[in-house]
Design a protein around this motif. Structure first.
Motif: not given
Length: 822
Positions: A595-603, A606-611
């Motif tokens: 599934k899709t979780v987020a679009e254009k995530p902020d920094a 990305l850090t919280r999701l370790k991405l």
């Protein structure tokens, strides 16, 4: 010839013709009957059994008249208006219209009195409308089993006595009558022909042949009607919506209740008068039996029935159920019978009241036959869905293909996740999804419906098709009408949620599992966006770099489909596990988001999701042999909320998606992609086998067992005190000639726990191959935490590795290896 002569001749001809007519009219000679039928006039006129509209049976001066009714039914109109057994009447007609005159083997004189036909007591008249009729008078009936005769005279041949087989009028005779006797006493009477079933006579399938059923008593009304699509709808009580047409597949929870329209109609049509003595004809006052229509206690059942195939207009049958029958010995006591009256009949009857208790219970509370289906729709016709939930408005439209959907942001379309749409529709249309029904007195406020309530609207054929020759317009398709179904979700409590359904101008309230709202209806809008990850041609992959923490595992393609490890330093230039590398590439090429979780995530996200590049739990970079399309970079992050998947982002795409953990779990440490094949030789190239070990079993120095291949058969090279089993050696060689480590430990140090010492119980296997080559495999101790054993080999450069212990149990457990079993 003069005129006078002409007149004389014409007069003579006229006299001759008149005489011939008189002769024919009064002659005793039988008229020609080519068909041999008893009633040839009907057959000659093309009149069949179903064309007969009336049947009269006259017996001893009393006449009963029966008239055909719609739907293949029959009714007596004289001397009483009562319904009669249609099957019996049809059988009488059929036999009379197919009866044949017996011509051969009998001698009949034309003397009516001799055969009981001078003044016959029994006459049967068949009529078609008012213009065609035939009468059969029945006289004496003889004995003789299948040769027994009945003597008759007919209006078709009124001057002749004829004979037919008694079997030709069997349906007209009472069962169990003597072979011969008084004809009047043998013929069925009105009481024998009256219908004892009260409702639904001759219905082959009570559900499909019913149009509606209504039960009333006082202020209580239960009314159900069939819709053109076959569904049954409550007309009363109001707001009850659809009814369950069929009996539940899993059976009924409570045998005291009715759970379907079929059961309800079956109970109503099961009412029957079992004893003819229970009929009371021409009752002077229906009120005496509690059957007066204005009696508030009288129960009224109305059944609208349709003929098979709908060839005739629906007819309505009405039955009144009155008071209990009093005990004749004690009028204060009531029996288990009630009085009933069928509207239009000149009779009252007594029937057993037991079958009525189910109808009364259902009338008091018809909730048990309410449909437990929230939504009934043809999913092949659903082409538009709109959802309003905390994440916003979700507008979904189906394309030309059933499994291609789009999600719209204004007029901008994006591919929609078909699996999620299919899951939502399947759940909403799931059979018996409804758990309970909230009280009809509850207000919208009490049920939790507000302006902020989540909503789902569904359309069947809501998107107008493009006109012929007209190209499809860009942008979001406009819908042609109101939703087919609209659902409004209210308050959740005790694992159920209130939901209001608006359909066909009616609104109904239900309670369904709350997870439908929590997990499906309130699914975040972004999850409906179907993200297609950028893939690549597997043949173009040349370098794979897997980064975890500070360590990089580098895999380089060397030639063809072969791979070699380029880093870390301790593994550099070692062969990689080609099969595992291919598995990794295949997984990446075919990677599809759950599934899709987020679009254009902020920094921060990305850090919280370790991405991001610094925090990713694992980063995979694929270098491609393509100057224009050089690489793919994947970032694998933390586990998803469900814990069954993992978050992923690709470097050149704006979406965060959830994927399975399959790729992440392929790489746990740098040696995972090391080629674990220790050695492999063809079993048929082995000529000798030496086993040394078992020091713990002998209690002394290690023992040795040696075997060799002689003339295609394995034999013991050293003397043994038991007979060996050559096939057992051949089977063992299948495993020991193809050794692949479960894990390469990356060390040559022989630690004590490995127990790779022959004097302490290790076992050494030496394979002697053609050409003098020898391969050694040393088996040590078991790993107490797994099903593995430690091992070393002459072909592994001294490195310690692990193997599955069960594959070598056959030689580790006993000194008498390969012993032939009795």
């Amino acid at each position: 010839m003069n005129s006078r002569t002409t007149y004389v001749l014409m007069g003579l001809v006229g006299l001759l013709l008149a005489g011939l007519g008189i002769y024919i009219a009064f002659s005793d000679d039988e008229k020609p009957n080519v068909s041999g039928l008893l009633l040839p006039v009907f057959a000659e006129s093309g009149i069949h059994e179903n064309d007969i509209t009336s049947l009269e049976i006259e017996n001893s001066g009393k006449k009963a008249v029966f008239s055909r009714q719609p739907g293949g039914l029959w009714k007596c109109t004289e001397p009483l208006k009562i319904r009669v057994d249609a099957t019996a009447i049809d059988s009488i007609l059929r036999e009379l219209m197919t009866a044949k005159v017996v011509e051969k083997g009998i001698d009949i004189s034309n003397d009516p009195a001799k055969y009981g036909l001078a003044n016959p007591e029994v006459k049967i008249t068949l009529k078609k409308g008012v213009d065609r009729e035939s009468t059969v008078s029945i006289g004496n009936i003889t004995i003789g089993q299948e040769k027994a005769l009945a003597y008759v005279m007919t209006s078709d041949n009124p001057r002749r006595v004829q004979a037919i087989r008694r079997s030709s009028i069997q349906a007209l005779l009472k069962p169990g009558q003597p072979a011969a006797g008084n004809t009047a006493e043998m013929v069925l009477g009105l009481s024998d022909l009256r219908e004892r079933k009260l409702l639904g006579i001759n219905m082959q399938d009570s559900l499909s042949q019913s149009n509606s059923i209504t039960i009333k008593q006082g202020k209580q009304i239960l009314s159900l009607a069939r819709q053109p699509n076959g569904q049954w709808i409550f007309q009363a009580p109001l707001g009850y919506g659809e009814a369950e047409a069929e009996i539940p597949a899993g059976g009924v929870p409570n045998p005291e209740l009715i759970y379907s329209v079929r059961q309800l109609i079956s109970q109503a049509t099961a009412l029957e008068v079992f004893d003819p003595k229970n009929f009371i004809d021409n009752p002077p006052d229906l009120g005496k039996f509690g059957l007066n229509p204005d009696n508030p206690d009288v129960m009224k059942i109305e059944l609208s029935r349709i003929s098979p195939g709908g060839r005739e207009a629906p007819t309505t049958e009405t039955l009144y159920i009155g008071k209990r029958v009093e005990d004749p010995k004690d009028p204060k006591q009531k029996t288990d019978e009630v009085y009933v009256h069928f509207e239009g009949d000149d009779t009252v009857a007594k029937v057993n009241a037991e079958g009525l208790k189910f109808l009364r219970k259902t009338l008091e509370d018809p909730k048990s036959i309410r449909s437990k289906d929230l939504v009934r729709m043809d999913l092949n016709k659903v082409d538009a869905i709109e959802i309003l939930n905390p994440s916003g408005k979700i507008e979904l439209r189906r394309g030309a293909q059933a499994n291609i959907w789009s999600i719209y942001d204004g007029d901008n379309a994006h591919a929609a996740n078909f699996t999620f749409i299919q899951t939502l529709l399947a759940r909403l249309t799931e059979h018996s999804l409804v758990q309970e029904f909230p009280p009809s007195t509850y207000s919208a406020e009490k049920l939790g419906y507000t302006d902020k309530s989540s909503r789902v609207a569904l359309w069947e054929n809501g998107v107008p098709p493009a006109k012929e020759g007209e190209a499809s317009k860009a942008g979001k398709p406009k819908l042609k009408d109101k939703p087919t179904v609209e659902l409004i979700f209210g308050k959740s409590e005790l694992n159920v949620v209130n939901v209001r359904r608006i359909m066909n101008g009616q609104q109904n309230d239900f309670q369904i599992p709350s997870n439908v709202l929590d997990q499906l209806v309130n699914r975040n809008r972004i999850e409906y966006v179907d993200v297609i990850l950028k893939t690549f041609n597997s043949a173009l992959a040349k370098t794979i770099t897997i980064t975890q923490g500070t360590e990089n595992l580098i895999l380089n393609q060397v030639e063809g489909d072969k791979w070699k490890i380029g880093g870390p330093e301790k593994l550099k230039n070692k062969p990689a596990d080609d099969e595992k590398v291919r598995q990794l590439i295949t997984e990446l090429v075919n990677l599809r988001p759950l599934k899709t979780v987020a679009e254009k995530p902020d920094a921060a996200t990305l850090t919280r999701l370790k991405l991001d590049d610094k925090s990713a739990l694992m980063k995979i970079k694929i270098d491609l042999k393509d100057e224009k399309d050089k690489e793919r970079i994947y970032y694998f992050g933390v586990d998803s909320e469900s814990k069954t998947g993992q978050y992923l982002r690709m470097a050149d795409q704006d979406y965060v998606v959830e994927v399975t953990k399959a790729i992440y779990e392929l790489h746990k440490n740098s040696s995972d992609f090391l080629d674990r094949q220790v050695y492999k030789i063809p079993p048929d190239k082995v000529t000798g086998l030496k086993l040394t070990g078992w020091a713990k079993q002998t209690g002394e120095k290690p023992a040795t067992r040696e075997f060799e291949l002689k003339e295609g058969k394995w034999v013991a090279r050293t003397k043994l005190n038991y007979e060996i089993d050559p096939p057992a050696i051949a089977n063992f060689l299948l495993d020991v000639t193809n050794v692949k480590a479960e894990e390469m430990l990356g060390t040559k140090e022989v630690k004590p726990e490995f127990n790779l010492d022959l004097s302490k119980g290790a076992i050494e296997i030496v394979l002697e191959a053609e050409g003098g080559k020898k391969i050694t495999l040393l088996l040590g101790a078991e790993d107490p935490k797994s099903n593995l054993i430690y091992a070393k080999s002459s072909e592994a450069g001294g490195e310690v590795f692990t193997l599955l212990k069960d594959r070598y149990r056959v030689i580790r457990d006993t000194l008498m290896v390969f012993k032939k079993l009795p």
